[in-house]
Scaffold this motif. Structure first.
Motif, short mmCIF file in Angstrom:
data_model
loop_
_atom_site.label_atom_id
_atom_site.label_comp_id
_atom_site.label_asym_id
_atom_site.label_seq_id
_atom_site.Cartn_x
_atom_site.Cartn_y
_atom_site.Cartn_z
N VAL A 22 27.08 -18.98 18.43
CA VAL A 22 27.11 -17.80 19.48
C VAL A 22 27.72 -18.42 20.86
O VAL A 22 28.51 -17.80 21.27
CB VAL A 22 25.70 -17.60 19.69
N VAL A 87 23.08 -11.73 14.32
CA VAL A 87 23.25 -11.57 15.95
C VAL A 87 24.41 -10.45 16.47
O VAL A 87 24.10 -9.65 17.29
CB VAL A 87 23.50 -12.77 16.58
N LEU A 88 25.34 -10.52 15.91
CA LEU A 88 26.62 -9.76 16.22
C LEU A 88 26.30 -8.11 15.78
O LEU A 88 26.39 -7.33 16.84
CB LEU A 88 27.85 -10.07 15.52
N VAL A 90 23.10 -6.93 15.86
CA VAL A 90 22.27 -6.38 16.62
C VAL A 90 22.62 -6.09 17.99
O VAL A 90 22.33 -5.04 18.61
CB VAL A 90 20.98 -7.41 16.79
N VAL A 91 23.51 -6.97 18.49
CA VAL A 91 24.26 -6.81 19.90
C VAL A 91 24.92 -5.42 19.71
O VAL A 91 24.85 -4.67 20.60
CB VAL A 91 24.74 -8.05 20.20
N LEU A 94 22.56 -2.36 20.09
CA LEU A 94 21.91 -2.47 21.13
C LEU A 94 23.10 -1.92 22.35
O LEU A 94 22.56 -1.22 23.19
CB LEU A 94 21.23 -3.39 21.64
N CYS A 95 24.31 -2.28 22.34
CA CYS A 95 25.12 -2.25 23.59
C CYS A 95 26.06 -1.05 23.38
O CYS A 95 26.55 -0.48 24.32
CB CYS A 95 26.01 -3.30 23.55
#
Length: 136
Positions: A22, A87-88, A90-91, A94-95
Motif C-alpha cells: 500500500v 484493499v484496492l 474496498v477503496v 467506497l470512493c
C-alpha cells in the motif's frame, strides 16, 4: 545450548507485506500524478502506468511477505497480493459511484500477477551447511 529467541507471530509477515504494498502504491501514484501534471506522462499513458504500479507494489509486498512467512512461497505471496487487491477493491467501492469497473478488474488482475511473480521469484533464506573444516 538452545538459543532463547523470541518467536515472531506468523501474521506479522503478512501485515508488513500489505503495508509495503500500500505504501509503495501510494508513493507511485503521487509520482505518476506529478509526471502527468508536468506533462511528462500523457493522459493516454496514465492507465498503463497505474497498472504497472499495481503489479510492482504487489511484487514488492509479496517479496517482503515471502521472506518471513511461515508457509510456502506461492501461498504467502498470493495471500499478501490478495489482501492488497482487497484493499484496492474496498477503496474502489467506497470512493467511486460506478464501483469496480472493467478497468478496476484489470488492475486487480495486475495485482494478482504481481503476487504470482513474487511467489515464483521470492525465496527463503536457506540454511547454511557447516563446512567440513569447521566440524573438525
Amino acid at each position: 545450548m538452545a538459543k532463547n529467541r523470541k518467536q515472531t507471530p506468523p501474521w506479522r509477515a503478512f501485515v508488513w507485506g500489505l503495508l509495503v504494498s500500500v505504501g509503495l502504491y501510494l508513493c507511485l501514484l503521487v509520482l505518476l500524478t506529478f509526471l502527468t501534471v508536468r506533462g511528462v506522462l500523457g493522459e493516454e499513458g496514465t492507465y498503463p502506468a497505474i497498472a504497472a504500479a499495481c503489479g510492482v507494489s504487489a511484487l514488492s509486498g509479496g517479496l517482503v511477505c515471502v521472506r518471513d512467512a511461515p508457509m510456502g512461497r506461492l501461498p504467502a505471496a498470493m495471500l499478501c497480493a490478495g489482501g492488497f487487491a482487497a484493499v484496492l477493491a474496498v477503496v474502489g467501492l467506497l470512493c467511486w459511484e460506478e464501483g469496480v469497473t472493467v478497468r478496476g478488474l484489470a488492475l486487480l488482475g495486475c495485482t494478482l500477477a504481481g503476487g504470482l511473480a513474487a511467489g515464483a521469484a521470492g525465496g527463503r533464506r536457506g540454511r547454511r551447511l557447516k563446512s567440513r573444516a569447521r566440524r573438525r
